[in-house]
Design a protein around this motif. Sequence first.
Motif, PDB file in Angstrom:
ATOM      1  N   PHE A 271       0.973  -1.284  -0.010  1.00 19.50           N
ATOM      2  CA  PHE A 271      -0.138   0.083  -0.085  1.00 19.50           C
ATOM      3  C   PHE A 271       0.876   1.414   0.053  1.00 19.50           C
ATOM      4  O   PHE A 271       0.453   2.219  -0.721  1.00 19.50           O
ATOM      5  N   VAL A 272       1.955   1.422   0.778  1.00 19.26           N
ATOM      6  CA  VAL A 272       2.841   2.438   0.875  1.00 19.26           C
ATOM      7  C   VAL A 272       3.489   2.963  -0.474  1.00 19.26           C
ATOM      8  O   VAL A 272       3.456   4.073  -0.831  1.00 19.26           O
ATOM      9  N   ILE A 273       3.780   1.943  -1.074  1.00 25.92           N
ATOM     10  CA  ILE A 273       4.483   2.008  -2.597  1.00 25.92           C
ATOM     11  C   ILE A 273       3.316   2.639  -3.258  1.00 25.92           C
ATOM     12  O   ILE A 273       3.716   3.648  -3.972  1.00 25.92           O
ATOM     13  N   SER A 274       2.349   2.012  -3.527  1.00 22.28           N
ATOM     14  CA  SER A 274       1.044   2.681  -4.309  1.00 22.28           C
ATOM     15  C   SER A 274       0.982   4.138  -3.768  1.00 22.28           C
ATOM     16  O   SER A 274       0.592   5.001  -4.653  1.00 22.28           O
ATOM     17  N   TYR A 275       0.750   4.285  -2.483  1.00 18.66           N
ATOM     18  CA  TYR A 275       0.350   5.437  -1.828  1.00 18.66           C
ATOM     19  C   TYR A 275       1.241   6.618  -2.288  1.00 18.66           C
ATOM     20  O   TYR A 275       0.985   7.851  -2.742  1.00 18.66           O
ATOM     21  N   GLY A 276       2.658   6.203  -2.120  1.00 15.06           N
ATOM     22  CA  GLY A 276       3.601   7.196  -2.760  1.00 15.06           C
ATOM     23  C   GLY A 276       3.810   7.611  -3.772  1.00 15.06           C
ATOM     24  O   GLY A 276       4.042   8.716  -4.189  1.00 15.06           O
ATOM     25  N   VAL A 278       1.378   6.972  -6.402  1.00 11.48           N
ATOM     26  CA  VAL A 278       0.049   7.510  -7.037  1.00 11.48           C
ATOM     27  C   VAL A 278      -0.383   8.758  -6.538  1.00 11.48           C
ATOM     28  O   VAL A 278      -0.757   9.618  -7.015  1.00 11.48           O
ATOM     29  N   THR A 279      -0.684   8.792  -5.302  1.00 11.09           N
ATOM     30  CA  THR A 279      -1.179   9.967  -4.290  1.00 11.09           C
ATOM     31  C   THR A 279      -0.089  10.979  -4.251  1.00 11.09           C
ATOM     32  O   THR A 279      -0.506  12.219  -4.392  1.00 11.09           O
ATOM     33  N   LEU A 280       0.896  10.569  -3.710  1.00  8.10           N
ATOM     34  CA  LEU A 280       1.926  11.533  -3.183  1.00  8.10           C
ATOM     35  C   LEU A 280       2.949  12.060  -4.380  1.00  8.10           C
ATOM     36  O   LEU A 280       3.698  13.141  -4.466  1.00  8.10           O
ATOM     37  N   GLY A 281       3.039  11.308  -5.697  1.00  8.52           N
ATOM     38  CA  GLY A 281       3.766  11.722  -6.786  1.00  8.52           C
ATOM     39  C   GLY A 281       5.277  11.508  -6.617  1.00  8.52           C
ATOM     40  O   GLY A 281       5.987  12.197  -7.167  1.00  8.52           O
ATOM     41  N   LEU A 282       5.567  10.682  -5.798  1.00  5.74           N
ATOM     42  CA  LEU A 282       6.889  10.206  -5.370  1.00  5.74           C
ATOM     43  C   LEU A 282       7.443   9.125  -6.639  1.00  5.74           C
ATOM     44  O   LEU A 282       6.798   8.420  -7.178  1.00  5.74           O
ATOM     45  N   GLU A 283       8.816   9.081  -6.723  1.00  7.08           N
ATOM     46  CA  GLU A 283       9.607   8.530  -7.466  1.00  7.08           C
ATOM     47  C   GLU A 283       9.512   6.934  -7.122  1.00  7.08           C
ATOM     48  O   GLU A 283       9.322   6.725  -5.782  1.00  7.08           O
TER      49      GLU A 283
END
Length: 441
Positions: A271-276, A278-283
Amino acid sequence: MQPSEATPAPPSEIPTVSGADAGKIARAAFVGTALEWYDYFLFGTAAAIVFNRLFFTTLDPTAATLAAFATFGVGFAARPLGAVLFGFIGDRVGRRPALLITIVMIGCATGLIGVLPDFGSIGLAAPIMLAILRLMQGLAVGGEWGGAMTIAVEHAPIEKRGRYAALVQVGSPVGTLMSSGAFALVLLLPSEAFDSWGWRLPFLAAFPLLLIALYIRLKVEESPIFRELVKLEERAKIPALEVFRNAWGRLLVAVAAAFLGVGGFYVMTTFVISYGTVTLGLERGLMVNATLVAAVFQIGVVLVMGRLSERVGPGRMTLLGGLVTAAAAFPLFWLIDTRNPAAIILAVTLGIAFLSIAYAVTGALLTELFPPHLRYSGVALGYNLAGALSGFLPFIAVALQGATGGGSWTAALLLMAVSLITAAGGFFGERLRVKDKAIVQ
């Protein structure tokens, strides 16, 4: 839910457990389990950064992510079925034959994902075939962990079971390290090359790794405790049925105790990989590398907590791990929301370290919840029913996030709830432990 539940009459002879062989068997179980988890964890990372784009391309980004995580969850739904099937083999035929079958199944399923055409090539057949291969992975893993843990613990001296059970648990972070490392390497490729063929390489590596794991598994001897059960004719006719009938209370405790180690892990990684991203726009590379750092620290935490559980008790360690993770849930996501790379790596590392307090001793606790003639089935069912519930947690977290405006508080609340369930499992589990009798050579 009394300690006497499903406890068999004491055997006429006491099985001999050799301390000299315990380390060898545990290391063999660890290597095989590490390679199995490598295969299984690849799918979680790919679901977050590959399958949502290449296998569900006709959907909007949120719907595609949900569809990829739903396919990811299919493997977890299949795990209880694998626990019943391989639990039957493990408690009736032997721990060793079951483990040989599981490793071949998961290795082949993972390798075949690497040659699977994407949606652009064959349309709807691509996600359907992906789901079928994930189903095969789930069936195999449903029998793998319970068998590896059972055979390692049954070869170990009773007073040292905590450390040998923890050694098998190290297979999980090593598998994470291998899978995340493999994806970190292929993510260095240009985006076009990664999408075309680069993402397939980690899956194709499952074929040579399967040969290594199979060679190691063939050297593992059958459990002395199981050999004694065969001699005394104390095997259950349908082990899973007997677990549900006569040891359902212990099974509920096992599911609760295992919930955080499985479910919390996928909240803090998949989840955190996806959240980072998709949602936060991180690399993508940053999020994958955070799991790599966390896996390194997790290895040390698991080994230390395994040793400590021999003095404190695995149930008490599970209770502690659940309470600590529950207390840290919101601060961890606050760190992630800063978008600061160092803070994100720290949050993922601490989160996985905290939940690993309970995870480290899951095997030691679950194997002592069930008597030998139901052990493979009971341990596998407890762990994999927790896995079946856990597999959809990333899906639930994404859905809740979408329904509440995109904040991370719903995911933190979900992690807290899972942690408190496991804390309750540790509290009751410590009171239900039943140890085998054995002579150590």
